[in-house]
Design a protein around this motif. Structure first.
Motif, mmCIF file in Angstrom:
data_model
loop_
_atom_site.group_PDB
_atom_site.id
_atom_site.type_symbol
_atom_site.label_atom_id
_atom_site.label_comp_id
_atom_site.label_asym_id
_atom_site.label_seq_id
_atom_site.Cartn_x
_atom_site.Cartn_y
_atom_site.Cartn_z
ATOM 1 N N THR A 69 -0.201 -2.765 5.350
ATOM 2 C CA THR A 69 -0.221 -3.083 3.932
ATOM 3 C C THR A 69 -0.795 -1.911 3.147
ATOM 4 O OG1 THR A 69 -2.455 -4.040 3.990
ATOM 5 C CG2 THR A 69 -0.583 -5.518 4.454
ATOM 6 N N PHE A 70 -0.428 -1.822 1.883
ATOM 7 C CA PHE A 70 -0.929 -0.744 1.039
ATOM 8 C C PHE A 70 -2.449 -0.775 0.952
ATOM 9 C CE2 PHE A 70 -2.447 0.581 -3.151
ATOM 10 C CZ PHE A 70 -2.025 1.899 -3.171
ATOM 11 N N GLU A 71 -3.028 -1.966 0.819
ATOM 12 C CA GLU A 71 -4.466 -2.096 0.591
ATOM 13 C C GLU A 71 -5.312 -1.550 1.741
ATOM 14 O OE1 GLU A 71 -2.351 -4.462 -2.213
ATOM 15 O OE2 GLU A 71 -2.229 -4.429 -0.015
ATOM 16 N N GLU A 72 -4.757 -1.537 2.959
ATOM 17 C CA GLU A 72 -5.549 -1.036 4.086
ATOM 18 C C GLU A 72 -5.323 0.452 4.346
ATOM 19 O OE1 GLU A 72 -4.371 -2.903 7.817
ATOM 20 O OE2 GLU A 72 -2.355 -3.186 7.026
ATOM 21 N N GLY A 73 -4.470 1.096 3.534
ATOM 22 C CA GLY A 73 -4.153 2.501 3.747
ATOM 23 C C GLY A 73 -5.034 3.446 2.962
ATOM 24 N N ALA A 74 -4.869 4.733 3.234
ATOM 25 C CA ALA A 74 -5.628 5.776 2.554
ATOM 26 C C ALA A 74 -4.906 7.108 2.730
ATOM 27 C CB ALA A 74 -7.049 5.855 3.108
ATOM 28 N N ILE A 75 -5.368 8.116 2.003
ATOM 29 C CA ILE A 75 -4.725 9.430 2.012
ATOM 30 C C ILE A 75 -4.613 9.980 3.434
ATOM 31 C CG2 ILE A 75 -4.910 11.816 1.222
ATOM 32 C CD1 ILE A 75 -4.186 9.809 -0.988
ATOM 33 N N GLY A 76 -5.675 9.831 4.220
ATOM 34 C CA GLY A 76 -5.666 10.350 5.580
ATOM 35 C C GLY A 76 -4.648 9.653 6.467
ATOM 36 N N ASP A 77 -4.467 8.338 6.272
ATOM 37 C CA ASP A 77 -3.457 7.605 7.041
ATOM 38 C C ASP A 77 -2.068 8.140 6.727
ATOM 39 O OD1 ASP A 77 -5.529 5.990 7.919
ATOM 40 O OD2 ASP A 77 -5.138 4.433 6.444
ATOM 41 N N TRP A 78 -1.806 8.359 5.442
ATOM 42 C CA TRP A 78 -0.475 8.818 5.036
ATOM 43 C C TRP A 78 -0.251 10.267 5.442
ATOM 44 C CZ3 TRP A 78 -2.281 6.300 -0.058
ATOM 45 C CH2 TRP A 78 -2.286 4.908 0.115
ATOM 46 N N HIS A 79 -1.329 11.021 5.558
ATOM 47 C CA HIS A 79 -1.230 12.379 6.115
ATOM 48 C C HIS A 79 -0.843 12.303 7.596
ATOM 49 C CE1 HIS A 79 -1.991 16.529 7.006
ATOM 50 N NE2 HIS A 79 -3.110 16.297 7.666
ATOM 51 N N GLU A 80 -1.461 11.389 8.323
ATOM 52 C CA GLU A 80 -1.088 11.198 9.736
ATOM 53 C C GLU A 80 0.372 10.777 9.864
ATOM 54 O OE1 GLU A 80 -5.535 9.758 11.313
ATOM 55 O OE2 GLU A 80 -3.955 8.283 10.896
ATOM 56 N N ASP A 81 0.825 9.910 8.968
ATOM 57 C CA ASP A 81 2.229 9.497 8.985
ATOM 58 C C ASP A 81 3.145 10.702 8.766
ATOM 59 O OD1 ASP A 81 1.242 6.905 9.212
ATOM 60 O OD2 ASP A 81 1.603 6.408 7.100
ATOM 61 N N THR A 82 2.770 11.558 7.812
ATOM 62 C CA THR A 82 3.561 12.752 7.520
ATOM 63 C C THR A 82 3.629 13.670 8.736
ATOM 64 O OG1 THR A 82 2.946 12.647 5.177
ATOM 65 C CG2 THR A 82 3.776 14.748 5.995
#
Length: 245
Positions: A69-82
């Motif tokens: 969910t969006f609420e449990e995410g953060a910049i670092g998580d989305w960096h890991e996804d990238t």
């Protein structure tokens, strides 16, 4: 090909579209609470296909059709996804196109995989926005709510109201890019609308001044807003990508 999925080392399931073609591969990095079906991502993919170029677009975790969910995410998580997308799906050089928060993600990518990135195009790039755009503008009540209940709800001109967690603020501080040297040893083109109420022209100028780059240009578009997705703006995005390619 239709939608596909990859599993990250962190256990997240990331939805993506990949189009094969000649390189460098164009990687589209979307904005906060956006997804890979947005106008800019789909338009740029169609252009890349017509040019016979490799292209990838994807949903960060907590966005679109990816897990969490969006609420449990953060910049670092989305960096890991990238990084998972870059490491698992793309071979060879990359031209990153980062929109809004995706511009911050592209800058993080340039630090993490400097040998892979060959050029960068940003669209209303929003580096460090959790600190400079949110935290520094929170009033005492919002800061207290963040500390006591762990979140604060924010309105938006471009999306539904959304919840900002204490973790997102703290994680954002661990991924700031405008507080330390930022080397971009490749062509960079930055696009910015003067009527953007989410990311200011001042932010674009700060990035331009801060980065160490020998071939970096900022294109300001009078009266363009944060969406930057009308016909004129889409043509400018195409032109910027062609120029760095």
């Amino acid at each position: 090909m239709g939608i596909q999925f990859l599993e990250t080392n962190e256990g997240r399931r990331i939805a993506y579209h990949k189009h094969e073609g000649r390189g460098p591969c164009i990687l589209f990095l979307g904005g906060l609470k956006s997804d890979m079906e947005g106008t800019k991502a789909v338009h740029l993919e169609a252009w890349a296909k017509a040019q016979g170029r490799a292209f990838v677009r994807f949903d960060y975790s907590g966005h679109g059709q990816s897990s969490n969910t969006f609420e449990e995410g953060a910049i670092g998580d989305w960096h890991e996804d990238t990084l998972a997308v870059v490491d698992q799906l793309i071979e060879g050089p990359i031209v990153a196109v980062g929109s809004s928060m995706g511009g911050w993600q592209a800058l993080l990518l340039s630090k993490a995989r400097p040998q892979r990135l060959k050029a960068l195009v940003t669209i209303a790039a929003a580096p460090d926005f959790t600190e400079d755009g949110w935290w520094q503008n929170f009033d005492d009540g919002q800061k207290a709510a963040l500390d006591q209940q762990g979140y604060v709800d924010l309105p938006s001109d471009y999306m539904e109201p959304f919840r900002v967690s204490k973790r997102m603020i703290e994680d954002g501080r661990a991924h700031l890019v405008l507080r330390s040297p930022l080397d971009l040893p490749f062509p960079v083109r930055c696009l910015q609308g003067t009527a953007d109420t989410a990311v200011s022209t001042e932010t674009a100028l700060t990035l331009l001044e801060h980065a160490n780059c020998e071939d970096m240009r900022l294109h300001l578009v009078k009266d363009a807003d944060h969406r930057f997705s009308d016909e004129t703006c889409l043509d400018l995005i195409e032109s910027a990508v062609k120029e760095v390619l």
